[in-house]
Design an enzyme around this catalytic site. Sequence first.
Site, PDB file in Angstrom:
ATOM      1  N   GLY A  18      -8.197  -4.873 -12.959  1.00  7.31           N
ATOM      2  CA  GLY A  18      -7.505  -3.703 -12.692  1.00  7.31           C
ATOM      3  C   GLY A  18      -6.479  -4.082 -11.638  1.00  7.31           C
ATOM      4  O   GLY A  18      -5.330  -4.470 -11.595  1.00  7.31           O
ATOM      5  N   THR A  51       3.416   0.506 -18.833  1.00  6.35           N
ATOM      6  CA  THR A  51       4.347   1.757 -19.060  1.00  6.35           C
ATOM      7  C   THR A  51       5.425   1.649 -19.373  1.00  6.35           C
ATOM      8  O   THR A  51       6.370   0.539 -19.119  1.00  6.35           O
ATOM      9  CB  THR A  51       4.245   2.430 -17.517  1.00  6.35           C
ATOM     10  N   ARG A  99       5.376   1.031  -4.753  1.00 10.38           N
ATOM     11  CA  ARG A  99       4.255   1.899  -4.070  1.00 10.38           C
ATOM     12  C   ARG A  99       4.664   3.135  -3.580  1.00 10.38           C
ATOM     13  O   ARG A  99       4.206   4.482  -3.812  1.00 10.38           O
ATOM     14  CB  ARG A  99       3.225   1.253  -3.382  1.00 10.38           C
ATOM     15  N   GLU A 137      -0.322   1.019  -9.687  1.00 15.20           N
ATOM     16  CA  GLU A 137       0.199   0.445  -8.618  1.00 15.20           C
ATOM     17  C   GLU A 137      -0.903   0.011  -7.456  1.00 15.20           C
ATOM     18  O   GLU A 137      -0.511  -0.104  -6.336  1.00 15.20           O
ATOM     19  CB  GLU A 137       1.332   1.115  -8.192  1.00 15.20           C
TER      20      GLU A 137
END
Length: 402
Positions: free
Chosen positions: A140, A167, A256, A379
């Site tokens: 992940g 996404t 981020r 992220e």
Amino acid sequence: MINLELPKRLKAGQNQAHQAAAEIFRPISRKYDLAEHERPVELDTMASLVEGMADAGQAMAGASGGRGDEKKKAEGVKNGGNMASILNVIETCWGDVGLTLSIPYQGLGNAAVAAVADDEQLERFGKIWAAMAITEPQFGSDSAAVAATAKLDGDEYVLNGEKIFVTAGERCTHVVVWASVDKSAGRAAIKSFVVPRDTPGFELVRLEHKLGIRSSDTAHFILDNVRIPKENLLGSPEVDTKKGFGGVMATFDNTRPMVAAMAVGVARASLEKLREILTDAGVEIDYDAPAWNQPAAASEYIRLESDWEAAYLMTLRAGWMADNKQPNSKEASECKAKAGRMATDLTLRAVEMAGAYGYSERDLLEKWARDSKILDIFEGTQQIQQLVVARRELGLSSKELK
């Protein structure tokens, strides 16, 4: 010194973003939450608006963050593309996080292009809509564990692997794929590649059903001998074991703060609605009185609001540093960790304090709580951000502090 006074050109873009959020996003927010995987056709009108703002030197979301106008820098402008992107994405996520992630030509992969691409690639990929494919079934948040491979074959790279949780993967025109050019070289060999969505062998397996951001499609891909020109490798093709994979990690220094801005935006929406509910209920919030000397609901609201403001200021700082070419890796992780945690806490607390009204679908409070959870995960999870910050503070490498 950090300059938080907003230039008029940033305020204009911010106002446009807020108008889009109020007049386009909010009215269709529930519609596409209930119609998962249905394409939000209303956003097609956003494409021309975003393009016009980009031509004017502004940014709607995170696509152009990281590269500023050299002329403007020479004139001493210190708030540039990153700050504009942060301010505008706060406004659009005040409207709807999932719809923000669905704005044409403003994908997370565009931020990767802005962070890593050379000038020729910036020119070539300036008008694409790029998703970003990092995560794989076996990992992940540990980006160094990328198993997808890219082998140079003449003038082309051949990509193989599997990517999940991409996404806007179905709707985009291109995908920025992270893959290793040499498995024996470890993390230093991880590079990012721009792959056209219709490339043979690039197969869409399925779209995920999700807790939140349902208006945004989240795709699962298989890459089976996907061939792309070698010029589609972003940045330098050289494998530098001393620098690690700093090139692709620079992407996170751009994205981020953008995700933190998303959290700030959706949290502000909940905060404003909660204030309306408390006011209607006769709860008076007194900023001059100590917490113990006013109603519990007022005291809790002040706590939530101060937490929100801290996340907001940290996010602005990370963007300001990027615009001023200051290393912001620690600050990018700090604002992402703070804002992600703040948003999940604030939006869920707003649901609780609003009672049955907050838990129902009569308003969007429960939706904002569901949408906010992903902002503390993608992220880089909360735990990964804390690791990054700890390593920077202690001066330790990823091998020394895991």
